[in-house]
Design an enzyme around this catalytic site. Structure first.
Site, PDB file in Angstrom:
ATOM      1  N   PHE A   1       0.805  -1.232   0.000  1.00 44.83           N
ATOM      2  CA  PHE A   1       0.000   0.000   0.000  1.00 44.83           C
ATOM      3  C   PHE A   1       0.830   1.269   0.000  1.00 44.83           C
ATOM      4  CE2 PHE A   1       0.855  -0.092   4.588  1.00 44.83           C
ATOM      5  CZ  PHE A   1       0.993   1.254   4.879  1.00 44.83           C
TER       6      PHE A   1
ATOM      7  N   LYS B   1      -1.270  -7.011  -9.372  1.00 49.91           N
ATOM      8  CA  LYS B   1      -2.266  -6.977  -8.303  1.00 49.91           C
ATOM      9  C   LYS B   1      -1.859  -5.863  -7.345  1.00 49.91           C
ATOM     10  CE  LYS B   1      -2.845  -8.386  -4.261  1.00 49.91           C
ATOM     11  NZ  LYS B   1      -3.518  -7.217  -3.662  1.00 49.91           N
TER      12      LYS B   1
ATOM     13  N   GLU C   1      -4.915  -3.846  -2.039  1.00 52.52           N
ATOM     14  CA  GLU C   1      -6.353  -3.595  -1.967  1.00 52.52           C
ATOM     15  C   GLU C   1      -6.648  -2.310  -1.171  1.00 52.52           C
ATOM     16  OE1 GLU C   1      -4.589  -5.930  -0.690  1.00 52.52           O
ATOM     17  OE2 GLU C   1      -5.363  -6.804   1.145  1.00 52.52           O
ATOM     18  N   ARG C   2      -5.615  -1.809  -0.444  1.00 51.24           N
ATOM     19  CA  ARG C   2      -5.844  -0.561   0.287  1.00 51.24           C
ATOM     20  C   ARG C   2      -5.563   0.666  -0.580  1.00 51.24           C
ATOM     21  NH1 ARG C   2      -2.855  -1.973   5.905  1.00 51.24           N
ATOM     22  NH2 ARG C   2      -1.586  -3.271   4.524  1.00 51.24           N
TER      23      ARG C   2
ATOM     24  N   SER D   1       5.097  -7.061   3.377  1.00 52.81           N
ATOM     25  CA  SER D   1       5.593  -7.328   4.737  1.00 52.81           C
ATOM     26  C   SER D   1       6.378  -8.646   4.780  1.00 52.81           C
ATOM     27  CB  SER D   1       4.418  -7.367   5.702  1.00 52.81           C
ATOM     28  OG  SER D   1       3.548  -8.407   5.320  1.00 52.81           O
TER      29      SER D   1
ATOM     30  N   CYS E   1       9.623   1.455   3.751  1.00 54.08           N
ATOM     31  CA  CYS E   1      10.514   0.335   4.067  1.00 54.08           C
ATOM     32  C   CYS E   1      11.923   0.823   4.336  1.00 54.08           C
ATOM     33  CB  CYS E   1      10.513  -0.693   2.941  1.00 54.08           C
ATOM     34  SG  CYS E   1      11.350  -0.100   1.467  1.00 54.08           S
TER      35      CYS E   1
ATOM     36  N   GLU F   1       9.247  -4.218  13.173  1.00 57.03           N
ATOM     37  CA  GLU F   1       8.837  -3.125  12.289  1.00 57.03           C
ATOM     38  C   GLU F   1       7.489  -2.573  12.761  1.00 57.03           C
ATOM     39  OE1 GLU F   1       7.574  -4.072   8.192  1.00 57.03           O
ATOM     40  OE2 GLU F   1       8.807  -2.382   7.559  1.00 57.03           O
TER      41      GLU F   1
HETATM   42  P1  NAD Z   1       1.339  -6.654   2.994  1.00 63.78           P
HETATM   43  O1  NAD Z   1       2.321  -7.761   3.117  1.00 63.78           O
HETATM   44  O2  NAD Z   1       0.193  -6.612   3.929  1.00 63.78           O
HETATM   45  O3  NAD Z   1       0.693  -6.645   1.527  1.00 63.78           O
HETATM   46  C1  NAD Z   1       1.497  -6.693   0.377  1.00 63.78           C
HETATM   47  C2  NAD Z   1       0.718  -7.398  -0.728  1.00 63.78           C
HETATM   48  O4  NAD Z   1       0.496  -8.753  -0.342  1.00 63.78           O
HETATM   49  C3  NAD Z   1      -0.648  -6.789  -0.973  1.00 63.78           C
HETATM   50  O5  NAD Z   1      -0.867  -6.728  -2.357  1.00 63.78           O
HETATM   51  C4  NAD Z   1      -1.605  -7.742  -0.273  1.00 63.78           C
HETATM   52  O6  NAD Z   1      -2.849  -7.843  -0.899  1.00 63.78           O
HETATM   53  C5  NAD Z   1      -0.887  -9.071  -0.337  1.00 63.78           C
HETATM   54  N1  NAD Z   1      -1.146  -9.905   0.837  1.00 63.78           N
HETATM   55  C6  NAD Z   1      -1.388  -9.491   2.109  1.00 63.78           C
HETATM   56  N2  NAD Z   1      -1.542 -10.549   2.927  1.00 63.78           N
HETATM   57  C7  NAD Z   1      -1.419 -11.662   2.164  1.00 63.78           C
HETATM   58  C8  NAD Z   1      -1.479 -13.052   2.435  1.00 63.78           C
HETATM   59  N3  NAD Z   1      -1.703 -13.506   3.663  1.00 63.78           N
HETATM   60  N4  NAD Z   1      -1.298 -13.916   1.417  1.00 63.78           N
HETATM   61  C9  NAD Z   1      -1.042 -13.467   0.177  1.00 63.78           C
HETATM   62  N5  NAD Z   1      -0.973 -12.143  -0.138  1.00 63.78           N
HETATM   63  C10 NAD Z   1      -1.155 -11.246   0.832  1.00 63.78           C
HETATM   64  O7  NAD Z   1       2.184  -5.295   3.050  1.00 63.78           O
HETATM   65  P2  NAD Z   1       1.639  -3.799   3.157  1.00 63.78           P
HETATM   66  O8  NAD Z   1       1.129  -3.569   4.529  1.00 63.78           O
HETATM   67  O9  NAD Z   1       0.766  -3.490   2.006  1.00 63.78           O
HETATM   68  O10 NAD Z   1       2.993  -2.995   2.950  1.00 63.78           O
HETATM   69  C11 NAD Z   1       3.857  -2.647   3.978  1.00 63.78           C
HETATM   70  C12 NAD Z   1       4.994  -3.624   4.117  1.00 63.78           C
HETATM   71  O11 NAD Z   1       5.723  -3.697   2.901  1.00 63.78           O
HETATM   72  C13 NAD Z   1       6.008  -3.216   5.168  1.00 63.78           C
HETATM   73  O12 NAD Z   1       6.414  -4.352   5.884  1.00 63.78           O
HETATM   74  C14 NAD Z   1       7.152  -2.652   4.356  1.00 63.78           C
HETATM   75  O13 NAD Z   1       8.425  -2.695   4.988  1.00 63.78           O
HETATM   76  C15 NAD Z   1       7.110  -3.522   3.151  1.00 63.78           C
HETATM   77  N6  NAD Z   1       7.761  -2.884   2.023  1.00 63.78           N
HETATM   78  C16 NAD Z   1       8.987  -3.338   1.670  1.00 63.78           C
HETATM   79  C17 NAD Z   1       9.665  -2.720   0.641  1.00 63.78           C
HETATM   80  C18 NAD Z   1      11.037  -3.172   0.258  1.00 63.78           C
HETATM   81  O14 NAD Z   1      11.574  -2.681  -0.725  1.00 63.78           O
HETATM   82  N7  NAD Z   1      11.647  -4.091   0.985  1.00 63.78           N
HETATM   83  C19 NAD Z   1       9.084  -1.638  -0.032  1.00 63.78           C
HETATM   84  C20 NAD Z   1       7.813  -1.213   0.368  1.00 63.78           C
HETATM   85  C21 NAD Z   1       7.157  -1.839   1.397  1.00 63.78           C
END
Ligand code: NAD
Length: 485
Positions: free
Chosen positions: A155, A179, A182-183, A232, A287, A386
């Site tokens: 997101f 994809k 969704e937020r 995440s 991140c 985090e």
């Molecule tokens: P998230 O893991 O909740 O969601 C990321 C994606 O995964 C979304 O598209 C979501 O729909 C999908 N998803 C969520 N839960 C899932 C599941 N159980 N099974 C399959 N797919 C699932 O992450 P977020 O809250 O949207 O983003 C923030 C996180 O992303 C933080 O931890 C941040 O550090 C990380 N991030 C990392 C980088 C990097 O370069 N390392 C960059 C940006 C964000």
């Protein structure tokens, strides 16, 4: 740009056509600054992923044969369109994510940069050759696209992160299914409109909205050859293991806990600005956020009062207010999660020197002010996990070696920053710190598109990082041909 977002429920984009999802399940897309629903996002089904993958696979059969010089032309058109709609895209990011307009503008700029990198595909796609590898034998290496690539994004960067993936995948000759989170799914649809306008044939770029069910279908789809994921840590670990078990190539960029080390010789005014913007920029939802400071020796005396004073003075407000210095966090649940961490820090014995729960707006939206913890030990939850919100944890160390040892004990290794005026101190730090992206007097050391972007340890699953030459290697297969005539 409009069709894509101004509806009761937004649509998927498959094979060049905007279509309603077959699913009746939706989630609200909320403006984090007001708490009001903007529109709804469908939770598409596995069958819809299958259909999109089949179309993308079909489109691949001809897209892979389009000369790379022609594929690069689409990137030039896309770059021009992104420049033209830069402000509009930034407004979309602010609306759905809450970040400040300047931050959103900067994120779009960083995304455009990847398209600029992709314009060089005729050079980037070149292989290698060596004549007379043995008497009369020559060897050449060519690059080939993989097929259908799935991109799953988080997101916090609705424009930049999809643009880390799609331009490189597509210019290398692959087709792509995105994809979005969704937020924050709206900007992804605007990008789909622009890809079509830039001249991509139908089926080369597709969007399927949804959540876990869509991801799971992508991870096991027979036509999906590679998965680019950013999100995440637990989900990254799951995506990596599941997609790999289905024989896919995967890069999964994950969560982080980034340390900013402040040496006693640092320019404290600059160090204060560096720490504040890194910890509280994007409301800490980055991140690369420097959410832990380790101040060495005498640095603490000067640094700490400045940090507290600076954070206290920050103006928190909606992203479209030009005077705001920090926006809201993404959702009410996320706000509650950050508050829980604050509570846990207090219970574990840290001193809450600045409490961001106090004095915040209660006028709709998901508001927190900056928080700062002192008297923190490296074992405390707030120093290890985090939080992904505007909470800064300040640790102290006697020496640089001790600071590096504390940072290196983290299970994460995304980024690390040092504030110093000493070249020798900087050199020791950059050689010894365990992180994929390092900043010296740079608070958010995000590499430009020509370099690899990713962390180490549990901040990354895979081997080829995003962007740079790694990106080209990730989205291509190499073939070595040895011939004798
Ligand atoms: P998230 O893991 O909740 O969601 C990321 C994606 O995964 C979304 O598209 C979501 O729909 C999908 N998803 C969520 N839960 C899932 C599941 N159980 N099974 C399959 N797919 C699932 O992450 P977020 O809250 O949207 O983003 C923030 C996180 O992303 C933080 O931890 C941040 O550090 C990380 N991030 C990392 C980088 C990097 O370069 N390392 C960059 C940006 C964000």
């Amino acid at each position: 740009m409009s069709i894509a977002t101004e509806r009761q429920t937004i649509q998927n984009f498959v094979n060049g056509v905007w279509i309603d999802s077959a699913s009746s399940e939706t989630l609200p897309v909320i403006d984090p600054a007001t708490g009001k629903t903007i529109t709804h996002v469908p939770l598409s089904t596995a069958e819809e992923v299958r259909a999109a993958a089949a179309h993308a696979h079909e489109a691949f059969q001809s897209w892979r044969d389009v000369p790379v010089t022609e594929r690069a032309q689409v990137m030039y058109h896309m770059k021009a369109l992104l420049d033209k709609h830069h402000d509009e895209l930034a407004h979309s990011v602010t609306r759905e994510n809450g970040k400040l307009h300047d931050e959103a503008w900067g994120e779009v700029r960083r995304g455009i940069e990847v398209v600029e990198f992709a314009c060089a595909a005729p050079t980037l796609m070149q292989g290698r050759s060596l004549q007379d590898v043995s008497r009369g034998y020559d060897t050449v290496m060519y690059r080939f696209p993989l097929g259908v690539v799935a991109g799953i994004s988080p997101f916090n960067f609705p424009a930049m992160i999809p643009l880390w993936m799609a331009p490189l995948a597509i210019v290398c000759g692959n087709t792509f299914i995105h994809k979005p989170s969704e937020r924050t799914p709206l900007t992804g649809n605007l990008l789909a409109e622009l890809w079509a306008e830039a001249g991509l044939p139908n089926g080369v770029f597709n969007v399927v909205h949804g959540a876990k069910a869509v991801v799971d279908a992508m991870l096991s789809d027979p036509d999906v050859r590679a998965v680019s994921f950013v999100g995440s840590q637990p989900v990254a670990a799951y995506v990596y293991a599941t997609a790999a078990a289905h024989g896919k190539r995967v890069q999964a960029l994950a969560g982080a806990k980034n340390f900013t080390v402040v040496a006693p010789d640092a320019d404290m005014e600059r160090a204060t600005a560096t720490v504040l913007s890194s910890a509280f920029g994007n409301a800490g939802e980055r991140c690369l956020a420097g959410s832990v400071v380790i101040s060495i020796g005498d640095a603490t005396k000067e640094l700490l009062p400045r940090l507290i004073e600076g954070a206290k003075a920050m103006r928190v407000g909606p992203g479209d207010d030009p005077t705001a210095e920090m926006g809201p966090v993404i959702r009410a649940e996320h706000c509650a999660r950050v508050e829980q961490y604050i509570e846990q820090g207090v219970q574990e014995g840290a001193t809450l020197a600045l409490d961001g729960r106090e004095g915040r707006s209660t006028d709709g939206g998901y508001w927190l002010r900056p928080s700062i913890f002192t008297n923190v030990t490296p074992e405390m939850t707030i120093a290890r996990e985090e939080i992904f919100g505007p909470v800064l944890t300040v640790l102290e160390a006697e020496t640089l070696e001790e600071a590096i040892a504390i940072a290196n004990r983290s299970r994460f290794g995304n980024a690390a920053v040092l504030c110093t005026t000493s070249g020798a101190v900087a050199r020791t730090f950059q050689m010894q710190i365990e992180a994929g992206m390092v900043g010296i007097n740079v608070g958010v050391p995000s590499p430009i598109a020509w370099f690899p972007f990713a962390g180490w340890k549990q901040s990354f699953y895979g081997d080829l990082h995003a962007t740079g030459e790694d990106g080209i290697n990730f989205y291509t297969e190499r073939k070595a041909i040895t011939s004798r005539w």
